[in-house]
Design an enzyme around this catalytic site. Structure first.
Site, PDB file in Angstrom:
ATOM      1  N   ASP A   1       0.831  -1.198   0.000  1.00 47.02           N
ATOM      2  CA  ASP A   1       0.000   0.000   0.000  1.00 47.02           C
ATOM      3  C   ASP A   1       0.871   1.255   0.000  1.00 47.02           C
ATOM      4  O   ASP A   1       0.535   2.261  -0.633  1.00 47.02           O
ATOM      5  CB  ASP A   1      -0.922  -0.018   1.223  1.00 47.02           C
ATOM      6  CG  ASP A   1      -1.901   1.141   1.222  1.00 47.02           C
ATOM      7  OD1 ASP A   1      -2.140   1.710   0.143  1.00 47.02           O
ATOM      8  OD2 ASP A   1      -2.422   1.475   2.295  1.00 47.02           O
TER       9      ASP A   1
ATOM     10  N   ASP B   1       2.795   1.547  -3.715  1.00 47.88           N
ATOM     11  CA  ASP B   1       2.086   1.991  -4.923  1.00 47.88           C
ATOM     12  C   ASP B   1       1.969   3.511  -4.993  1.00 47.88           C
ATOM     13  O   ASP B   1       2.094   4.111  -6.063  1.00 47.88           O
ATOM     14  CB  ASP B   1       0.718   1.315  -5.058  1.00 47.88           C
ATOM     15  CG  ASP B   1      -0.223   1.611  -3.901  1.00 47.88           C
ATOM     16  OD1 ASP B   1       0.138   2.408  -3.021  1.00 47.88           O
ATOM     17  OD2 ASP B   1      -1.322   1.034  -3.873  1.00 47.88           O
ATOM     18  N   GLY B   2       1.755   4.141  -3.845  1.00 50.69           N
ATOM     19  CA  GLY B   2       1.688   5.601  -3.831  1.00 50.69           C
ATOM     20  C   GLY B   2       3.020   6.241  -4.194  1.00 50.69           C
ATOM     21  O   GLY B   2       3.074   7.244  -4.919  1.00 50.69           O
TER      22      GLY B   2
ATOM     23  N   ARG C   1       3.777   8.664  -7.624  1.00 51.44           N
ATOM     24  CA  ARG C   1       4.382   9.996  -7.619  1.00 51.44           C
ATOM     25  C   ARG C   1       5.701  10.011  -8.389  1.00 51.44           C
ATOM     26  O   ARG C   1       5.997  10.973  -9.108  1.00 51.44           O
ATOM     27  CB  ARG C   1       4.592  10.463  -6.174  1.00 51.44           C
ATOM     28  CG  ARG C   1       3.289  10.773  -5.428  1.00 51.44           C
ATOM     29  CD  ARG C   1       3.552  11.297  -4.042  1.00 51.44           C
ATOM     30  NE  ARG C   1       4.122  10.270  -3.167  1.00 51.44           N
ATOM     31  CZ  ARG C   1       3.407   9.423  -2.445  1.00 51.44           C
ATOM     32  NH1 ARG C   1       2.080   9.461  -2.512  1.00 51.44           N
ATOM     33  NH2 ARG C   1       3.998   8.538  -1.657  1.00 51.44           N
TER      34      ARG C   1
ATOM     35  N   SER D   1      -3.601   8.168 -10.687  1.00 49.19           N
ATOM     36  CA  SER D   1      -4.851   7.970 -11.427  1.00 49.19           C
ATOM     37  C   SER D   1      -6.017   7.763 -10.474  1.00 49.19           C
ATOM     38  O   SER D   1      -5.834   7.313  -9.337  1.00 49.19           O
ATOM     39  CB  SER D   1      -4.736   6.758 -12.359  1.00 49.19           C
ATOM     40  OG  SER D   1      -4.566   5.557 -11.621  1.00 49.19           O
TER      41      SER D   1
ATOM     42  N   ASP E   1      -6.905   1.385  -4.490  1.00 48.22           N
ATOM     43  CA  ASP E   1      -6.178   1.405  -3.227  1.00 48.22           C
ATOM     44  C   ASP E   1      -7.139   1.379  -2.046  1.00 48.22           C
ATOM     45  O   ASP E   1      -6.972   0.602  -1.100  1.00 48.22           O
ATOM     46  CB  ASP E   1      -5.296   2.658  -3.181  1.00 48.22           C
ATOM     47  CG  ASP E   1      -4.342   2.654  -2.007  1.00 48.22           C
ATOM     48  OD1 ASP E   1      -3.680   1.628  -1.788  1.00 48.22           O
ATOM     49  OD2 ASP E   1      -4.247   3.678  -1.311  1.00 48.22           O
TER      50      ASP E   1
ATOM     51  N   ASP F   1      -7.963  -1.759   0.644  1.00 46.07           N
ATOM     52  CA  ASP F   1      -7.809  -1.567   2.090  1.00 46.07           C
ATOM     53  C   ASP F   1      -9.057  -2.015   2.837  1.00 46.07           C
ATOM     54  O   ASP F   1      -8.980  -2.775   3.816  1.00 46.07           O
ATOM     55  CB  ASP F   1      -7.539  -0.089   2.404  1.00 46.07           C
ATOM     56  CG  ASP F   1      -6.156   0.353   1.990  1.00 46.07           C
ATOM     57  OD1 ASP F   1      -5.287  -0.514   1.808  1.00 46.07           O
ATOM     58  OD2 ASP F   1      -5.945   1.571   1.860  1.00 46.07           O
TER      59      ASP F   1
END
Length: 220
Positions: A56, A59-60, A64, A70, A77, A81
């Site tokens: 998690d 991916d963020g 960036r 997107s 995401d 969760d």
């Protein structure tokens, strides 16, 4: 020539296979696999579930780094969760029937607050549900703008439930007990944030409805 070249047109297929979205798909797969081994294989479950949770954060970062942020990734995401936590809580409801109502309430709060918060943020014209000004809510501003705080609190939230899960097995009962105790303050913070963002979302939606109603009244 290269400086004046036209950028390649982005298609839906490109977005589907963005690097962070690929990571999101792996999160879905590892979370789903963890459900299959949850009942009898705590070690395998822990590895699979932890992998899904830890990705998690990755991916963020990739979104960036490669400018691949997107809406699909943001929604994927969030639903991953909520779904992974819900799966674990369903199992805990069965194993801890005396706490079933509590788990149901916490699950309802988690899903409702996040959905309403995202919907209200988008309705207000914001590009991200994580865009919360300090003047709107200091707690949510701290929670969403500080990545270290967001990661830590989310980790404690998952560790609280994971600790309860591990207590069901003799080999990991003591470790699970201490995991639950240590993560409890962060868990309380997370639930408090859920209540605050639920209230904030309701006020944003009500404010938008009031503005729309007043605009309609001007036409009569």
């Amino acid at each position: 020539m290269s400086s004046n070249s036209t950028p390649e047109k982005v298609t839906a297929e490109h977005v589907l296979w963005y690097i962070p979205n690929k990571i999101g798909y792996v999160r879905v797969i590892t979370a789903a696999l963890s459900f299959f081994v949850m009942k009898n294989h705590p070690t395998a479950f822990t590895w699979l579930y932890s992998t899904s949770c830890l990705l998690d954060a990755l991916d963020g970062t990739m979104a960036r780094k490669y400018n691949q942020v997107s809406s699909l990734g943001a929604v994927l995401d969030m639903v991953t969760d909520r779904s992974s936590t819900a799966g674990l809580m369903c199992f805990l409801c069965v194993q801890y029937p005396q706490w079933c109502v509590f788990f149901q309430l916490m699950l309802g709060l988690d899903i409702t607050s996040h959905y309403m918060h995202m919907y209200a943020s988008l309705s207000a014209g914001k590009t991200s549900h994580k865009s919360v000004g300090e003047g709107e809510s200091r707690l949510l501003h701290l929670y969403y703008t500080r990545r270290d705080v967001l990661f830590t609190i989310c980790a404690f939230n998952e560790l609280f439930y994971a600790g309860l899960y591990l207590q069901l097995f003799s080999n990991s009962a003591t470790f699970g007990k201490w995991t639950t105790i240590i993560s409890f303050p962060g868990y309380v913070f997370k639930q408090t944030a859920n209540v605050v963002q639920l209230k904030r979302a309701a006020l944003i939606l009500a404010d938008n409805d009031a503005k729309n109603a007043n605009e309609k009244n001007k036409t009569y």
